[in-house]
Design a protein around this motif. Structure first.
Motif, PDB file in Angstrom:
ATOM      1  N   CYS A 195       6.600 -19.736   5.090  1.00 18.91           N
ATOM      2  CA  CYS A 195       6.546 -18.566   4.216  1.00 18.91           C
ATOM      3  C   CYS A 195       7.850 -18.477   3.426  1.00 18.91           C
ATOM      4  O   CYS A 195       8.923 -18.276   4.014  1.00 18.91           O
ATOM      5  N   ILE A 196       7.772 -18.618   2.110  1.00 20.44           N
ATOM      6  CA  ILE A 196       8.961 -18.528   1.266  1.00 20.44           C
ATOM      7  C   ILE A 196       9.037 -17.104   0.728  1.00 20.44           C
ATOM      8  O   ILE A 196       8.484 -16.770  -0.321  1.00 20.44           O
ATOM      9  N   MET A 197       9.706 -16.275   1.511  1.00 20.54           N
ATOM     10  CA  MET A 197       9.785 -14.833   1.204  1.00 20.54           C
ATOM     11  C   MET A 197      10.696 -14.190   2.241  1.00 20.54           C
ATOM     12  O   MET A 197      11.198 -14.869   3.144  1.00 20.54           O
ATOM     13  N   ALA A 198      10.895 -12.892   2.163  1.00 14.10           N
ATOM     14  CA  ALA A 198      11.765 -12.183   3.097  1.00 14.10           C
ATOM     15  C   ALA A 198      11.165 -12.157   4.495  1.00 14.10           C
ATOM     16  O   ALA A 198       9.942 -12.023   4.669  1.00 14.10           O
ATOM     17  N   THR A 199      12.035 -12.272   5.491  1.00 16.95           N
ATOM     18  CA  THR A 199      11.574 -12.266   6.878  1.00 16.95           C
ATOM     19  C   THR A 199      10.839 -10.971   7.210  1.00 16.95           C
ATOM     20  O   THR A 199       9.824 -10.985   7.911  1.00 16.95           O
ATOM     21  N   GLY A 200      11.325  -9.841   6.701  1.00 18.89           N
ATOM     22  CA  GLY A 200      10.724  -8.554   7.027  1.00 18.89           C
ATOM     23  C   GLY A 200       9.262  -8.468   6.634  1.00 18.89           C
ATOM     24  O   GLY A 200       8.430  -7.990   7.414  1.00 18.89           O
ATOM     25  N   ILE A 201       8.921  -8.925   5.437  1.00 17.91           N
ATOM     26  CA  ILE A 201       7.525  -8.827   4.993  1.00 17.91           C
ATOM     27  C   ILE A 201       6.635  -9.769   5.797  1.00 17.91           C
ATOM     28  O   ILE A 201       5.473  -9.466   6.068  1.00 17.91           O
ATOM     29  N   VAL A 202       7.196 -10.907   6.235  1.00 18.26           N
ATOM     30  CA  VAL A 202       6.422 -11.819   7.081  1.00 18.26           C
ATOM     31  C   VAL A 202       6.123 -11.152   8.418  1.00 18.26           C
ATOM     32  O   VAL A 202       4.987 -11.171   8.907  1.00 18.26           O
ATOM     33  N   VAL A 203       7.143 -10.557   9.025  1.00 22.72           N
ATOM     34  CA  VAL A 203       6.967  -9.899  10.323  1.00 22.72           C
ATOM     35  C   VAL A 203       5.916  -8.801  10.235  1.00 22.72           C
ATOM     36  O   VAL A 203       5.020  -8.697  11.084  1.00 22.72           O
ATOM     37  N   ARG A 204       6.005  -7.970   9.205  1.00 20.44           N
ATOM     38  CA  ARG A 204       5.042  -6.868   9.081  1.00 20.44           C
ATOM     39  C   ARG A 204       3.627  -7.382   8.849  1.00 20.44           C
ATOM     40  O   ARG A 204       2.659  -6.778   9.309  1.00 20.44           O
ATOM     41  N   THR A 205       3.498  -8.492   8.139  1.00 24.48           N
ATOM     42  CA  THR A 205       2.166  -9.004   7.817  1.00 24.48           C
ATOM     43  C   THR A 205       1.505  -9.691   9.004  1.00 24.48           C
ATOM     44  O   THR A 205       0.299  -9.556   9.224  1.00 24.48           O
ATOM     45  N   ILE A 206       2.287 -10.429   9.782  1.00 26.49           N
ATOM     46  CA  ILE A 206       1.691 -11.173  10.901  1.00 26.49           C
ATOM     47  C   ILE A 206       1.570 -10.332  12.163  1.00 26.49           C
ATOM     48  O   ILE A 206       0.836 -10.725  13.094  1.00 26.49           O
TER      49      ILE A 206
END
Length: 342
Positions: A58-69
């Protein structure tokens, strides 16, 4: 790199911003991965790739990845590997399923492709300890109790070493695993028997072969019940079963094939002549009349278990099913040979 289920494709690369998409397309080409531009539809794409891919960048901010998964998380045995990378490619962070899923290895691959740095936070890697989950995977050892196994991994991180007892010959051990003579004193116990370790985590090797004889038309559930009762009566772990064995007349036996498929076990089939060559088998007149072999379950199990094997459980007769269990002489050496040959 850890391999995931054969039903999943290997790599997916996801990106949000314009710069992230430029890097993502380049990275996808380098990894032979599928690329997904996710702006405005991240949740939709993540839900899809979570099911279909074993390793995801995921090439993006860690925070948005955590919230999405977050709503998708199960455990480290089933979750895909997740690596998060900034759009400049400076850091590749192993976020999820670092060991068994392969995210640590994937982070190194991503960093090599972008010229960045892999960021690993798994304690064993940071402290130089043996990654116990990978060590068990490599030796085909299945933890009996995941919670106890997790505690053992924590002790290894905290104390720097673990003691280990094995019923079988051991391979060369990592420097932080130390063999002991007493089963009850070990942090880790390698055994096909279900006996409570005093304080240790029980690990089951692929050490047992179950020989099966059955009447024509016997259901998978009947065979499953016979195998389960055999294991219970003799305190054997089903997780230690390496495979099944039978006579070649049963190669088209639907119930037997269905049972093996349900358990993800292979079946070795042998001709009557091969079965009759096994010494020490008490002949059954009824089996000999029906199949031409003096026995099925016992000799098939011994043949499949290989040289030096022992008949751990003599034939047991159930309704429409006969079972026997042979123990592989040196299951960890067999694992080594199998892994080397691949």
């Amino acid at each position: 790199m850890a391999e995931r289920s054969g039903e999943k494709r290997r790599f997916a690369v996801l990106a949000l911003s314009r710069g992230g998409c430029v890097l993502g397309q380049r990275l996808a080409a380098s990894l032979d991965a599928d690329f997904f531009a996710c702006k405005g539809r991240l949740t939709e794409v993540v839900n899809r790739v979570w099911r279909e891919y074993g390793e995801i960048v995921c090439i993006m901010a860690t925070g948005i990845v955590v919230r999405t998964i977050a709503p998708l998380l199960q455990d480290k045995y089933r979750d895909p590997a997740i690596v998060v990378c900034d759009e400049s490619g400076r850091f590749a962070v192993s976020l999820l399923s670092g060991h068994l899923g392969g995210a640590n290895d994937l982070a190194h691959l991503v960093a090599a492709a972008t010229g960045g740095q892999a960021v690993l936070t798994t304690a064993s890697d940071v402290l130089g300890r043996t990654p116990l989950d990978l060590w068990c995977r490599d030796w085909d050892l299945t933890p009996s109790d995941k919670a106890a196994f997790t505690k053992a991994m924590g002790r290894l991180v905290d104390h720097g070493s673990l003691t280990l007892w094995s019923r079988y010959l051991l391979p060369d051990l990592p420097p932080d695993l130390h063999p002991v003579a007493e089963r009850a004193a070990a942090d880790l116990v390698i055994d096909s028997r279900i006996e409570g370790a005093a304080r240790g985590a029980l690990l089951h090797p692929q050490a047992l072969v179950v020989g099966i004889g059955c009447n024509r038309g016997t259901s998978a559930s009947a065979i499953a019940g016979a195998v389960e009762k055999t294991c219970l009566q003799h305190h054997l772990a089903p997780q230690a079963i390496a495979r099944l064995a039978s006579i070649d007349l049963k190669q088209d036996e639907a119930g037997l094939l269905d049972f093996a498929r349900q358990q993800n076990w292979t079946i070795d089939f042998y001709s009557k002549d091969q079965l009759n060559q096994v010494e020490g088998i008490i002949a059954s007149a009824a089996v000999q009349r029906a199949t031409g072999a003096k026995g099925v379950a016992e000799p098939a199990a011994l043949l499949s278990a290989g040289p030096g094997s022992t008949l751990l459980v003599a034939k047991m007769k159930w309704t429409d099913v006969t079972t026997a269990v042979a123990e592989i002489a040196d299951p960890l050496a067999i694992t080594t040979l199998g892994r080397t040959a691949q």
